[in-house]
Motif scaffolding. Structure first.
Motif, PDB file in Angstrom:
ATOM      1  N   ARG A   1     -77.337-111.705   9.769  1.00 34.11           N
ATOM      2  CA  ARG A   1     -78.591-111.503  10.550  1.00 34.11           C
ATOM      3  C   ARG A   1     -78.661-110.158  11.051  1.00 34.11           C
ATOM      4  NH1 ARG A   1     -80.802-114.334  15.162  1.00 34.11           N
ATOM      5  NH2 ARG A   1     -82.307-113.045  16.072  1.00 34.11           N
TER       6      ARG A   1
ATOM      7  N   GLU B   1     -82.206-107.940  10.374  1.00 35.28           N
ATOM      8  CA  GLU B   1     -82.927-107.134  11.195  1.00 35.28           C
ATOM      9  C   GLU B   1     -83.086-105.871  10.958  1.00 35.28           C
ATOM     10  OE1 GLU B   1     -84.316-108.545  13.868  1.00 35.28           O
ATOM     11  OE2 GLU B   1     -83.495-110.515  13.634  1.00 35.28           O
TER      12      GLU B   1
ATOM     13  N   ARG C   1     -80.430-112.740   2.699  1.00 38.69           N
ATOM     14  CA  ARG C   1     -79.480-111.929   3.011  1.00 38.69           C
ATOM     15  C   ARG C   1     -79.075-110.780   1.990  1.00 38.69           C
ATOM     16  NH1 ARG C   1     -75.934-116.394   2.782  1.00 38.69           N
ATOM     17  NH2 ARG C   1     -74.559-116.205   1.286  1.00 38.69           N
TER      18      ARG C   1
END
Length: 439
Positions: free
Chosen positions: A361, A365, A398
């Motif tokens: 995450r 971001e 990812r």
């Protein structure tokens, strides 16, 4: 002059747009940071719960039918099981926070303080003192105290194993110092630091120490015919377990199948298992006591998880209830310890998954902010571009984000992302046109 003002206004608008866009990106990244911080707190909490499970013996304390107290370093009770409450004549809930010294007559308090001081140095100490039950006369009890453990808050704790020093006739052996020390050692096993095999091997060794007449012990997880795990404290226990496995019969198999304690006075002559008689005669084992280890998972298809079996070299070694009760302590302890191991493994897996998700995450971001800057678009559009490119190229989001973050100066990704952005905008324009024509 007018052209200059117009150009200045145009630059001002562009600067304002960029400033507003940067503010939006900054705010969204701040929100993401808050979410990541919340996930980190959750991970920390999971790991703290694991640490607590490893440092405390609550499961064993609650499960064993032997009086056990857990106190702080000063002797104030923090936990008591039902057997201790029964011995002391005080409900378990009311024992909590009560100093142990308050449960003994005045002349015995100095002896209790001496035991507490000795055990506080991470030692195991024992002695005999008088206690004053709520009802009835004072009674003499044997005590074994084990120090060195710590709770989640860092406080040192002592584990007290108690036994009536003047038991009923025929039960003296069950209250022997060796048995008490073995039960005390159960509460000090480093759950979470040992593999299931190592933990069960130690349980087997302690059972041999505690059960009168026992010389060898084994623990089998799963059906003895197809064991998932085997642990034993000796070669003799392994040999007789192997003989039962090859014969397809014996006390362990029966205890597992029927879920009850099984006693054999002499394996060489037991009519229940004629095939086992011959192989058993080639070992030094004569008597056996097998107890089911019950699962604490209510969703499990069977409540029997395995079998603990103690063996003796003499016929009829386990004829009394005393030996069955003492072996039951270790079967129950094995069940409790395995349950804690399962819980620790589950906590570790959850924490690892959360850590991986949090790292992914955070990378995503960061990539969203970079791509938004590269393409001059919103963070939402940047995320959509990354998602579409991930799907088109069959690359995990990812991993794609990690490429962007690893080297923000690289130029090979920008044209690909820009092309994906253009395609996305073109697709949106077509969809908008189609909606306009249909209306």
């Amino acid at each position: 002059m007018g052209a200059d003002r117009a150009l200045q206004r145009e630059h001002t608008v562009v600067d304002d747009d960029l400033s507003l866009q940067l503010q939006v990106v900054t705010e969204e990244l701040a929100v993401a940071d808050d979410e990541l911080a919340a996930q980190q707190r959750e991970i920390d909490e999971l790991l703290a719960r694991e640490l607590d499970a490893r440092r405390t013996a609550s499961a064993v304390v609650r499960s064993v039918p032997v009086p056990v107290l857990v106190t702080d370093a000063a002797g104030a009770i923090v936990e008591a099981n039902l057997a201790a409450a029964t011995l002391l004549g005080v409900p378990a809930a009311r024992l909590v926070r009560k100093p142990v010294q308050a449960l003994v007559p005045a002349p015995a308090r100095s002896a209790v303080r001496d035991l507490v001081s000795a055990a506080a140095g991470s030692r195991t100490v024992g002695g005999t003192v008088d206690v004053s039950p709520r009802s009835g006369p004072d009674r003499s009890v044997r005590i074994v105290i084990t120090g060195g453990a710590r709770r989640l808050d860092g406080r040192s704790v002592l584990t007290w194993v108690l036994a009536d020093a003047t038991p009923a006739q025929g039960t003296a052996d069950s209250e022997s110092p060796a048995a008490l020390h073995a039960v005390a050692a159960l509460t000090a096993l480093p759950v979470g630091d040992l593999s299931p095999h190592e933990l069960l091997t130690r349980v087997a060794a302690l059972a041999t120490q505690a059960v009168a007449g026992a010389s060898w012990t084994s623990v089998v997880l799963g059906d003895p015919a197809e064991p998932a795990e085997l642990a034993a404290d000796s070669e003799e226990a392994q040999r007789i377990d192997g003989a039962q496995w090859r014969a397809g019969e014996g006390p362990a198999a029966t205890a597992y199948r029927d879920g009850v304690a099984v006693v054999s006075a002499d394996l060489r002559q037991d009519a229940r298992w004629p095939v086992l008689a011959g192989p058993a005669g080639q070992t030094p084992v004569r008597s056996a006591l097998a107890l089911p280890i019950r699962s604490r998972d209510l969703s499990a298809p069977s409540d029997v998880r395995g079998v603990l079996t103690v063996y003796g070299p003499e016929p009829g070694a386990f004829a009394g209830e005393v030996q069955v009760d003492r072996a039951l302590v270790f079967a129950e302890a094995a069940s409790a310890l395995l349950h804690d191991l399962d819980r620790i493994a589950e906590l570790r897996t959850t924490a690892e998954n959360l850590t991986l998700a949090m790292r992914s995450r955070a990378t995503i971001e960061q990539a969203k902010g970079l791509v938004a800057g590269w393409l001059g678009c919103s963070v939402e559009e940047a995320f959509e571009v990354l998602t579409r490119l991930s799907q088109d190229r069959n690359v995990k989001l990812r991993d794609l984000a990690a490429l962007a973050v690893a080297d923000p100066s690289r130029h090979d990704l920008r044209p690909v992302l820009a092309h994906a952005h253009e395609r996305m905008q073109s697709r949106r324009a077509q969809e908008s046109a189609q909606e306009g024509s249909s209306s």
